[in-house]
Design an enzyme around this catalytic site. Structure first.
Site, PDB file in Angstrom:
ATOM      1  N   ILE A   1       7.692   7.153  17.136  1.00  0.00           N
ATOM      2  CA  ILE A   1       7.337   7.902  15.917  1.00  0.00           C
ATOM      3  C   ILE A   1       6.040   8.703  16.105  1.00  0.00           C
ATOM      4  CG2 ILE A   1       6.928   7.766  13.410  1.00  0.00           C
ATOM      5  CD1 ILE A   1       9.641   6.636  14.053  1.00  0.00           C
TER       6      ILE A   1
ATOM      7  N   ARG B   1      -4.799  10.445   4.527  1.00  0.00           N
ATOM      8  CA  ARG B   1      -3.769  11.474   4.637  1.00  0.00           C
ATOM      9  C   ARG B   1      -2.782  11.450   3.474  1.00  0.00           C
ATOM     10  NH1 ARG B   1      -2.128  13.930   8.878  1.00  0.00           N
ATOM     11  NH2 ARG B   1      -0.056  13.622   8.032  1.00  0.00           N
TER      12      ARG B   1
ATOM     13  N   ARG C   1       0.547  14.535  13.475  1.00  0.00           N
ATOM     14  CA  ARG C   1       1.004  14.332  12.101  1.00  0.00           C
ATOM     15  C   ARG C   1       0.968  15.598  11.241  1.00  0.00           C
ATOM     16  NH1 ARG C   1      -1.236   8.509  10.216  1.00  0.00           N
ATOM     17  NH2 ARG C   1       0.625   8.480   8.933  1.00  0.00           N
ATOM     18  N   PRO C   2       1.834  16.540  11.544  1.00  0.00           N
ATOM     19  CA  PRO C   2       1.889  17.766  10.737  1.00  0.00           C
ATOM     20  C   PRO C   2       2.499  17.515   9.356  1.00  0.00           C
ATOM     21  CG  PRO C   2       3.656  17.754  12.352  1.00  0.00           C
ATOM     22  CD  PRO C   2       2.841  16.518  12.602  1.00  0.00           C
ATOM     23  N   VAL C   3       2.355  18.506   8.461  1.00  0.00           N
ATOM     24  CA  VAL C   3       2.983  18.398   7.129  1.00  0.00           C
ATOM     25  C   VAL C   3       3.934  19.582   6.891  1.00  0.00           C
ATOM     26  CG1 VAL C   3       1.211  16.982   6.011  1.00  0.00           C
ATOM     27  CG2 VAL C   3       0.930  19.460   6.068  1.00  0.00           C
TER      28      VAL C   3
ATOM     29  N   CYS D   1      -5.096  13.126  13.161  1.00  0.00           N
ATOM     30  CA  CYS D   1      -5.654  11.799  12.933  1.00  0.00           C
ATOM     31  C   CYS D   1      -5.507  11.028  14.217  1.00  0.00           C
ATOM     32  CB  CYS D   1      -4.999  11.107  11.756  1.00  0.00           C
ATOM     33  SG  CYS D   1      -3.589  10.132  12.154  1.00  0.00           S
TER      34      CYS D   1
ATOM     35  N   LYS E   1       0.825  -1.204   0.000  1.00  0.00           N
ATOM     36  CA  LYS E   1       0.000   0.000   0.000  1.00  0.00           C
ATOM     37  C   LYS E   1       0.865   1.262   0.000  1.00  0.00           C
ATOM     38  CE  LYS E   1      -1.875   1.553   3.998  1.00  0.00           C
ATOM     39  NZ  LYS E   1      -1.544   2.974   4.242  1.00  0.00           N
ATOM     40  N   ASN E   2       1.843   1.294   0.887  1.00  0.00           N
ATOM     41  CA  ASN E   2       2.609   2.530   1.055  1.00  0.00           C
ATOM     42  C   ASN E   2       3.604   2.785  -0.076  1.00  0.00           C
ATOM     43  OD1 ASN E   2       1.166   3.055   3.315  1.00  0.00           O
ATOM     44  ND2 ASN E   2       2.840   2.682   4.775  1.00  0.00           N
TER      45      ASN E   2
ATOM     46  N   LEU F   1       7.065  19.839   7.100  1.00  0.00           N
ATOM     47  CA  LEU F   1       8.314  19.568   6.367  1.00  0.00           C
ATOM     48  C   LEU F   1       8.064  19.473   4.860  1.00  0.00           C
ATOM     49  CD1 LEU F   1       9.784  17.029   8.933  1.00  0.00           C
ATOM     50  CD2 LEU F   1      10.516  19.396   8.566  1.00  0.00           C
TER      51      LEU F   1
ATOM     52  N   ASP G   1       4.625   0.670  12.129  1.00  0.00           N
ATOM     53  CA  ASP G   1       3.437  -0.016  11.607  1.00  0.00           C
ATOM     54  C   ASP G   1       3.376  -1.490  12.025  1.00  0.00           C
ATOM     55  OD1 ASP G   1       2.593   2.301  10.437  1.00  0.00           O
ATOM     56  OD2 ASP G   1       3.081   1.738   8.380  1.00  0.00           O
TER      57      ASP G   1
ATOM     58  N   ARG H   1      -8.564  -0.785   4.851  1.00  0.00           N
ATOM     59  CA  ARG H   1      -7.703   0.230   4.230  1.00  0.00           C
ATOM     60  C   ARG H   1      -6.328  -0.356   3.915  1.00  0.00           C
ATOM     61  NH1 ARG H   1      -6.604   4.991   7.673  1.00  0.00           N
ATOM     62  NH2 ARG H   1      -5.167   5.181   5.959  1.00  0.00           N
TER      63      ARG H   1
HETATM   64  C1  UD1 Z   1       4.156   6.963   6.555  1.00  0.00           C
HETATM   65  C2  UD1 Z   1       3.341   5.725   6.313  1.00  0.00           C
HETATM   66  C3  UD1 Z   1       2.764   5.215   7.632  1.00  0.00           C
HETATM   67  C4  UD1 Z   1       3.878   5.024   8.646  1.00  0.00           C
HETATM   68  C5  UD1 Z   1       4.739   6.271   8.762  1.00  0.00           C
HETATM   69  C6  UD1 Z   1       5.977   6.072   9.640  1.00  0.00           C
HETATM   70  C7  UD1 Z   1       2.503   6.080   4.065  1.00  0.00           C
HETATM   71  C8  UD1 Z   1       1.339   6.367   3.175  1.00  0.00           C
HETATM   72  N1  UD1 Z   1       2.268   6.066   5.386  1.00  0.00           N
HETATM   73  O1  UD1 Z   1       3.276   7.954   7.076  1.00  0.00           O
HETATM   74  O2  UD1 Z   1       2.102   3.974   7.375  1.00  0.00           O
HETATM   75  O3  UD1 Z   1       3.317   4.743   9.911  1.00  0.00           O
HETATM   76  O4  UD1 Z   1       5.197   6.685   7.464  1.00  0.00           O
HETATM   77  O5  UD1 Z   1       6.746   5.028   9.160  1.00  0.00           O
HETATM   78  O6  UD1 Z   1       3.604   5.798   3.588  1.00  0.00           O
HETATM   79  N2  UD1 Z   1       6.341  14.776  10.752  1.00  0.00           N
HETATM   80  C9  UD1 Z   1       6.528  16.118  11.009  1.00  0.00           C
HETATM   81  N3  UD1 Z   1       6.381  17.021   9.982  1.00  0.00           N
HETATM   82  C10 UD1 Z   1       6.070  16.638   8.723  1.00  0.00           C
HETATM   83  C11 UD1 Z   1       5.882  15.263   8.449  1.00  0.00           C
HETATM   84  C12 UD1 Z   1       6.029  14.365   9.491  1.00  0.00           C
HETATM   85  O7  UD1 Z   1       6.814  16.507  12.151  1.00  0.00           O
HETATM   86  O8  UD1 Z   1       5.947  17.485   7.845  1.00  0.00           O
HETATM   87  C13 UD1 Z   1       6.497  13.796  11.856  1.00  0.00           C
HETATM   88  C14 UD1 Z   1       5.204  13.024  12.143  1.00  0.00           C
HETATM   89  O9  UD1 Z   1       4.359  13.725  13.014  1.00  0.00           O
HETATM   90  C15 UD1 Z   1       5.739  11.751  12.743  1.00  0.00           C
HETATM   91  C16 UD1 Z   1       7.062  11.543  12.003  1.00  0.00           C
HETATM   92  O10 UD1 Z   1       7.385  12.792  11.424  1.00  0.00           O
HETATM   93  O11 UD1 Z   1       6.010  11.922  14.111  1.00  0.00           O
HETATM   94  C17 UD1 Z   1       7.010  10.499  10.914  1.00  0.00           C
HETATM   95  O12 UD1 Z   1       5.900  10.743  10.091  1.00  0.00           O
HETATM   96  P1  UD1 Z   1       5.912  10.410   8.528  1.00  0.00           P
HETATM   97  O13 UD1 Z   1       7.071   9.543   8.195  1.00  0.00           O
HETATM   98  O14 UD1 Z   1       5.749  11.674   7.771  1.00  0.00           O
HETATM   99  O15 UD1 Z   1       4.587   9.570   8.380  1.00  0.00           O
HETATM  100  P2  UD1 Z   1       3.710   9.491   7.090  1.00  0.00           P
HETATM  101  O16 UD1 Z   1       4.585   9.735   5.906  1.00  0.00           O
HETATM  102  O17 UD1 Z   1       2.480  10.288   7.260  1.00  0.00           O
END
Ligand code: UD1
Length: 416
Positions: free
Chosen positions: A326, A92, A121-123, A116, A22-23, A125, A304, A396
Site C-alpha cells: 500500500i 492528513r 500519499r497523493p490526493v 509524509c 480513530k479512523n 483521486l 496498519d 496520535r
Molecule cells: C487510510 C488510513 C490509514 C491507512 C490507509 C490504508 C485514515 C484516517 N487513515 O489512509 O491509517 O494506513 O488508509 O489502509 O483512515 N492514493 C492515491 N491517490 C489518492 C489517494 C490515495 O494514489 O488520491 C494511494 C496512496 O498513495 C496509497 C493508497 O492509495 O498508496 C491507499 O491510500 P489511502 O487508502 O488513501 O490512505 P489514507 O486514506 O490516507
C-alpha cells in the site's frame, strides 16, 4: 520530549477494553459539516488526532462541546470553509473536510497535505472524484480551492483503493443532485461505520462494505447521535503484543467482524484465539511461528498492522516474508528493530524477517504511528530496558497506551 520506558520480558496477561476507532471517528467528525443540526459522536478515543479534527472544525466556526469520550457538534454556522496548513500538516485526515464543505457550502479551501513519512500519499483521486461531480478545482499556493453551485451525481471509478478518498466522495455525494456510484470503493469497516452514521442522518447509501457504493443525493441531512465502532488496529496491536510476549489476553468491546485477516495470521503463528460476540481471547503458549503476509486493502491484511507483525516475527521461530503493497516507504521501524537485535533484511517492498530467540533493550526512535507500536511490542519482549523517543506519534493513535498495557502486567512508564 516524552518517552516510554519499557522493561520487557513479562508475558501480557489480563483484560483490556478496545477504544473507539480513530479512523472511523475522524470522517464521522468531518460529517458534522454536512448538516445544520446537532451531531453527537460517542465512544471517541482520546487521541491527538481526534482533538486536531475537533480544533479544525472549531476553527471554521463549528461549536463543539467535548466530554471525555464524546463531543457535541453544531455546524449551523460555518464562518469560513477553510482548513489551514498548520492543522492539515499535523494530520492528513484533515482532507476529509473537503467533500463535506464543498457539498454543503459550495466552496472549500483545504491545504494540500504534502508528503509524509510513510510515502507520497497523493490526493488526486479525491480531486478527480469531486471534479467528476461538477466541482471546479484549482490548486493555489498549496491549497485546494473547490467551488460548485451544487454537486451532481456521477459514476466514479477510482483506480487505486483509497479509504479517505472513498469517504470524502461518499460524504460529498450525500448532498449532490442525483445518484453517485463509487466503483472500486474502499471496503474498510471504518467506511461502513461512516456510511451507517450518514444513513442515520438521512443519507441514502447502499453497498457500503462492498466495492461499489451507491449514494442517492438528498437536499439536507439531519442531526445524529452516533457511537463510533471499536478500533480494529488497536485491537490487533494488543493481540500481536500478547502473542509476541507469549501471553494471554482478553479484549472486550472488540470489533470481532473486522479482525479476520489478523486473527487468521495469529492462529498461523500458533496462537489460540477464541472469538465471542464482542470479545477476543488470545493465548500464546511458547514461541510464535514465523508468518508471512502481504498487505492489501480490506478484507486483506491491513497495512496498519504490518509493523506490529514484523515485531512479532522478529522473535518467531523461522523466517517470514512481509510484503507491503500500500505505501512505498513503510519499513522505517526495521532499522530501529535492528537496534534491539532483530535480524531483518529489506528487499524492495518485502521485509525478510529472520526470527531470533531474544531481543535486548536499547534506545529507539518512533518514526510514525504504527512503527511506534512495533517498537512497543519489541520493547515488551526485549530483555532489559527499551526507551522509545518521539512517542507523540504513538499518542496520535493509542489512548493512554502505557496505562492500558500496564493493566496487562507490562512494566512500562512515560518519562520526560
Ligand atoms: C487510510 C488510513 C490509514 C491507512 C490507509 C490504508 C485514515 C484516517 N487513515 O489512509 O491509517 O494506513 O488508509 O489502509 O483512515 N492514493 C492515491 N491517490 C489518492 C489517494 C490515495 O494514489 O488520491 C494511494 C496512496 O498513495 C496509497 C493508497 O492509495 O498508496 C491507499 O491510500 P489511502 O487508502 O488513501 O490512505 P489514507 O486514506 O490516507
Amino acid at each position: 520530549m516524552q518517552k516510554l520506558s519499557i522493561r520487557g520480558g513479562t508475558p501480557l496477561s489480563g483484560e483490556v477494553r478496545v477504544a473507539g476507532a480513530k479512523n472511523a471517528a475522524l470522517p464521522i467528525l468531518a460529517a458534522a459539516l454536512l448538516t445544520a443540526a446537532p451531531v453527537r459522536v460517542r465512544n471517541l478515543p482520546r487521541l491527538n488526532d481526534v482533538r486536531t479534527m475537533v480544533r479544525l472544525l472549531e476553527r471554521m466556526g463549528v461549536k463543539a462541546e467535548a466530554g471525555a469520550h464524546e463531543v457535541a457538534l453544531d455546524a449551523r454556522m460555518v464562518a469560513e470553509p477553510f482548513a489551514p496548513y498548520d492543522l492539515v500538516k499535523t494530520m492528513r485526515a484533515s482532507i476529509l473536510a473537503l467533500g463535506p464543505l464543498v457539498a454543503r457550502f459550495g466552496e472549500a479551501r483545504v491545504s494540500l497535505p504534502g508528503g509524509c513519512a510513510i510515502g507520497e500519499r497523493p490526493v488526486d483521486l479525491h480531486i478527480k472524484g469531486l471534479t467528476a461531480m461538477g466541482a471546479d478545482i484549482s490548486i493555489e499556493s498549496g491549497y485546494i480551492h473547490a467551488t460548485a453551485r451544487r454537486l451532481k451525481g456521477a459514476r466514479i471509478f477510482m483506480d487505486t483503493v483509497t479509504v479517505t478518498g472513498t469517504e470524502n466522495l461518499m460524504m460529498a455525494a450525500c448532498l449532490a443532485r442525483g445518484t453517485t456510484v463509487l466503483e472500486n470503493a474502499a471496503r474498510e469497516p471504518e467506511v461502513a461505520d461512516l456510511a451507517r452514521c450518514l444513513i442515520a442522518m438521512g443519507a441514502r447509501i447502499a453497498g457500503h462494505g462492498s466495492d461499489v457504493i451507491t449514494v442517492e443525493g438528498v437536499d439536507a441531512l439531519f442531526g445524529v447521535d452516533h457511537v463510533v465502532m471499536p478500533d480494529r488496529i488497536e485491537a490487533g496491536t494488543f493481540l500481536a503484543a500478547a502473542a509476541a510476549t507469549r501471553g494471554t489476553v482478553v479484549l472486550t468491546d472488540a470489533p470481532v467482524g473486522a479482525l479476520d485477516a489478523v486473527i487468521e495470521k495469529l492462529r498461523a503463528a500458533g496462537a489460540e484465539v477464541d472469538v465471542g460476540s464482542d470479545t477476543v481471547r488470545l493465548a500464546m503458549k511458547g514461541r510464535p511461528r514465523a508468518v508471512g503476509l502481504r498487505t492489501a486493502p480490506h478484507p486483506g491484511f491491513p497495512t496498519d498492522m504490518q509493523a506490529q507483525f514484523i515485531a512479532m516475527n522478529a522473535v518467531a521461530e523461522g523466517t517470514a516474508l512481509v510484503t507491503e503493497t500500500i505505501f512505498e516507504n513503510r519499513f522505517m521501524h526495521v532499522q530501529e528493530l535492528r537496534r534491539l537485535g532483530a535480524h531483518i533484511d529489506i528487499e524492495g517492498n518485502t521485509a525478510v524477517v529472520h526470527g531470533v530467540p531474544a531481543l535486548a533493550g536499547a534506545n529507539v526512535m518512533a518514526t510514525d504511528l504504527r512503527a511506534s507500536a512495533s517498537l512497543v511490542i519489541a520493547g515488551l519482549v526485549a530483555e532489559g530496558e527499551t526507551v522509545i523517543d518521539r512517542i507523540y506519534h504513538l499518542d496520535r493513535g493509542y489512548e493512554r497506551i502505557e496505562e492500558r498495557l500496564g493493566q496487562l502486567g507490562a512494566r512500562i512508564e512515560r518519562v520526560s
